[in-house]
Design a protein around this motif. Structure first.
Motif, mmCIF file in Angstrom:
data_model
loop_
_atom_site.group_PDB
_atom_site.id
_atom_site.type_symbol
_atom_site.label_atom_id
_atom_site.label_comp_id
_atom_site.label_asym_id
_atom_site.label_seq_id
_atom_site.Cartn_x
_atom_site.Cartn_y
_atom_site.Cartn_z
ATOM 1 N N SER A 192 -20.898 -3.655 28.122
ATOM 2 C CA SER A 192 -20.913 -3.813 29.575
ATOM 3 C C SER A 192 -21.074 -2.472 30.290
ATOM 4 N N GLU A 248 -26.002 0.286 30.571
ATOM 5 C CA GLU A 248 -27.000 -0.512 31.292
ATOM 6 C C GLU A 248 -28.290 -0.740 30.502
ATOM 7 N N HIS A 249 -28.508 0.010 29.427
ATOM 8 C CA HIS A 249 -29.739 -0.126 28.651
ATOM 9 C C HIS A 249 -29.603 -1.085 27.469
#
Length: 60
Positions: free
Chosen positions: A26, A29-30
């Motif tokens: 979480s 972001e990638h």
């Protein structure tokens, strides 16, 4: 938090969090996210690490 402050209830709460609420990756972001829960095997590895830390840490 001091090692002495870690109680069985806190460990149970942490295990419950890992099993039901934690979302893998979480914070990244990638990474692709999935709704898969953390495996019991991985939770046990974490618990072993915590118990080793608690056992090896100096007591007050």
């Amino acid at each position: 938090m001091d090692v002495i402050e870690i109680t069985a209830d806190k460990i149970r709460s942490y295990i419950n969090y890992l099993r039901t609420e934690r979302i893998p990756y979480s914070e990244d972001e990638h990474r692709k996210r999935s709704n898969k829960e953390l495996s019991v095997h991985m939770i046990n590895i974490g618990i072993r690490a915590l118990s080793t830390f608690a056992f090896c840490s100096p007591r007050r």
